[in-house]
Motif scaffolding. Structure first.
Motif, PDB file in Angstrom:
ATOM      1  N   GLU A 146       0.833  -1.211   0.000  1.00 17.16           N
ATOM      2  CA  GLU A 146       0.000   0.000   0.000  1.00 17.16           C
ATOM      3  C   GLU A 146       0.868   1.261   0.000  1.00 17.16           C
ATOM      4  O   GLU A 146       0.574   2.226  -0.711  1.00 17.16           O
ATOM      5  CB  GLU A 146      -0.894   0.022   1.251  1.00 17.16           C
ATOM      6  CG  GLU A 146      -2.064  -0.938   1.147  1.00 17.16           C
ATOM      7  CD  GLU A 146      -2.774  -1.117   2.489  1.00 17.16           C
ATOM      8  OE1 GLU A 146      -2.585  -0.295   3.412  1.00 17.16           O
ATOM      9  OE2 GLU A 146      -3.520  -2.116   2.613  1.00 17.16           O
ATOM     10  N   ALA A 147       1.956   1.240   0.793  1.00 21.75           N
ATOM     11  CA  ALA A 147       2.811   2.431   0.882  1.00 21.75           C
ATOM     12  C   ALA A 147       3.481   2.709  -0.466  1.00 21.75           C
ATOM     13  O   ALA A 147       3.581   3.856  -0.905  1.00 21.75           O
ATOM     14  CB  ALA A 147       3.868   2.239   1.975  1.00 21.75           C
ATOM     15  N   LEU A 148       3.916   1.645  -1.143  1.00 26.07           N
ATOM     16  CA  LEU A 148       4.542   1.840  -2.460  1.00 26.07           C
ATOM     17  C   LEU A 148       3.536   2.445  -3.440  1.00 26.07           C
ATOM     18  O   LEU A 148       3.858   3.374  -4.177  1.00 26.07           O
ATOM     19  CB  LEU A 148       5.084   0.509  -2.992  1.00 26.07           C
ATOM     20  CG  LEU A 148       6.366   0.019  -2.307  1.00 26.07           C
ATOM     21  CD1 LEU A 148       6.605  -1.459  -2.597  1.00 26.07           C
ATOM     22  CD2 LEU A 148       7.581   0.846  -2.727  1.00 26.07           C
ATOM     23  N   LYS A 149       2.309   1.940  -3.374  1.00 28.74           N
ATOM     24  CA  LYS A 149       1.254   2.488  -4.242  1.00 28.74           C
ATOM     25  C   LYS A 149       1.021   3.959  -3.923  1.00 28.74           C
ATOM     26  O   LYS A 149       0.752   4.773  -4.799  1.00 28.74           O
ATOM     27  CB  LYS A 149      -0.054   1.720  -4.029  1.00 28.74           C
ATOM     28  CG  LYS A 149      -0.204   0.549  -4.950  1.00 28.74           C
ATOM     29  CD  LYS A 149      -1.661   0.046  -4.934  1.00 28.74           C
ATOM     30  CE  LYS A 149      -1.677  -1.436  -5.268  1.00 28.74           C
ATOM     31  NZ  LYS A 149      -2.620  -2.202  -4.470  1.00 28.74           N
ATOM     32  N   GLY A 150       1.136   4.307  -2.638  1.00 22.70           N
ATOM     33  CA  GLY A 150       0.910   5.691  -2.195  1.00 22.70           C
ATOM     34  C   GLY A 150       2.094   6.613  -2.489  1.00 22.70           C
ATOM     35  O   GLY A 150       2.066   7.776  -2.105  1.00 22.70           O
TER      36      GLY A 150
END
Ligand SMILES: C[C@H](O)[C@@H](O)CC(=O)C(=O)O
Ligand SMILES: [Mg+2]
Length: 434
Positions: free
Chosen positions: A201-205
């Protein structure tokens, strides 16, 4: 002109049961309940303004800090805000020199956390009332114990010099924000599946900088660091945090083993009081390209001075609630500038992101004038309880636009999480048969 006489100070014990989800867990703090001693200052100014101050604590420790805030309260009550900030250095010294409370410090531990909560409330109130110039800012610093490395004249010079280019840096902050890193993916108590999910999720963000907790078990660390490095790839930045778990030789050996995962820094490798130990670790890890970061548990400006003098750290982590508020943090930002060491603040906990964003954006605009090797920690917990929560955009802090120190919590949150009478705690304690 600062206005009003302080007529009331209240201190609340507010705790969030974060330990239930292992949020915030590390090698030394395995079940942290993120908490705050929450201070409110009221005046007779009839302008509707109040000052809110927090200091970050964990669970049971909060009641001790609240007690210390109440013990310091007579220094603030019935004082004119104008008199306090008109001689802020004198007031800071009065608060930190109470001749009976000083013995249980001095300028460290519970009594200093309480000082921070009160002074953070004073800064919040003052900031809502008026702006500041370099001379006013340096007049807030207590240079006692640090004048051998930083004088008031040098502080003013740094601030004055950086008036040039200030407008451009302000504009840059308003459009791009201040670069941040996330600690939220890899608390020690999280399972591998959770870590993977949060990391995805953090990479996507758009996050490009990650911190992972280490230090309890080598095999676990190798597995978790490998997992996170594989997920983020070789280019993104990885930091490690041991939260004081090791002895000096152990820190060096442990990090030699984790070096293959290319960490930028190891944070709090050993006791936060061991300045020469940090220096030894710094020397040993330099050939591996690993720096030492510390500061979230540094008592005061004196420890930071010596860490800088001993070249014991390569990244300096101020903490908005452990040091004596803006006053003492300013002195550390200025010393770091003088020694050419980048400041990368600690900002987990409750409200630390809200407060420290002001300090680090100020650092960029008025002190360091640089983003090289600099970033501010971000954790994704408990912002919903603040009236003016931080704003993150593309992994950067956007500057706060409301006046004050972003310290005010929502009334309903304070009520609900107040310990032990708030709804959340009444239910939890009853379920535990207490
Ligand atoms: C107990 C806290 O969550 C601590 O682990 C925070 C910390 O070390 C950090 O954010 O860095
Ligand atoms: Mg840390």
């Amino acid at each position: 002109m600062a206005r009003g006489r302080v007529t009331r100070l209240t201190a609340c014990d507010v705790r969030f049961p974060t330990s239930l989800g292992a949020h915030g867990s590390d090698a030394m703090h395995t079940d942290p309940d993120y908490s705050t001693a929450y201070v409110t200052l009221e005046t007779d100014a009839e302008d509707g303004l109040k000052g809110y101050g927090i200091t970050f604590t964990l669970g049971k420790g909060t009641e001790v800090v609240v007690c210390a805030v109440n013990a310091l309260a007579p220094h603030v009550l019935n004082k004119d805000l104008g008199d306090i900030v008109g001689d802020f250095r004198g007031f800071y010294r009065q608060l930190t020199s109470d001749s009976q409370l000083r013995w249980i410090g001095p300028e460290k531990g519970v009594v200093h956390l309480a000082t921070a909560a009160i002074l953070n409330a004073v800064w919040d109130l003052w900031a809502k009332q008026e702006g500041k110039d370099p001379r006013t800012l340096s007049s807030c610093i207590d240079f006692r114990y640090i004048s051998d490395v930083l004088t008031e004249e040098e502080a003013c010079e740094i601030l004055q010099k950086n008036q040039a280019g200030k407008k451009e840096r302000e504009a840059q902050m308003l459009t791009q924000g201040y670069p941040a890193y996330t600690t939220s993916c890899a608390w020690l108590g999280y399972s591998d599946d959770r870590l993977k999910q949060l990391c995805t999720e953090a990479l996507k963000g758009g996050w490009t900088r990650f911190k992972v907790k280490v230090g309890a078990d080598m095999q676990d660390d190798v597995r978790r660091c490998g997992l996170i490095r594989d997920m983020i790839g070789p280019e993104k930045t990885l930091m490690m945090d041991a939260n004081q778990r090791w002895d000096v030789p152990e820190a060096v050996e442990w990090m030699a083993r984790l070096a293959e995962f290319k960490p930028l820094w190891i944070e709090e490798p050993t006791s936060p009081d061991d300045i020469l130990g940090h220096a030894a670790i710094s020397r040993a890890l330099a050939p591996l390209g690993i720096g030492v970061a510390t500061g979230e548990q540094c008592h005061n400006r004196v420890i930071f001075k010596q860490l800088l003098q001993a070249r014991a750290l390569q990244f300096l982590q101020i903490d908005s609630c452990r040091l004596g508020s803006v006053n003492e943090n300013l002195s550390v930002l200025l010393m770091a500038k003088k020694f050419g060491i980048p400041v990368c603040p600690h900002a987990g906990g409750v409200g630390l992101c809200e407060l420290v964003q002001h300090l680090i954006i100020f650092d960029f605009i008025s002190v360091s004038a640089s983003l090289e090797n600099r970033m501010c920690e971000y954790v994704d917990h408990l912002h919903e309880h603040f009236k003016y929560p931080v704003l993150i955009q593309k992994a950067c802090y956007l500057p706060p636009k409301d006046a004050g120190y972003s310290t005010e919590m929502k009334e309903e949150s304070v009520k609900k999480y107040q310990y032990p009478d708030g709804d959340v705690w009444r239910k939890l304690l009853a379920a535990q048969g207490k």
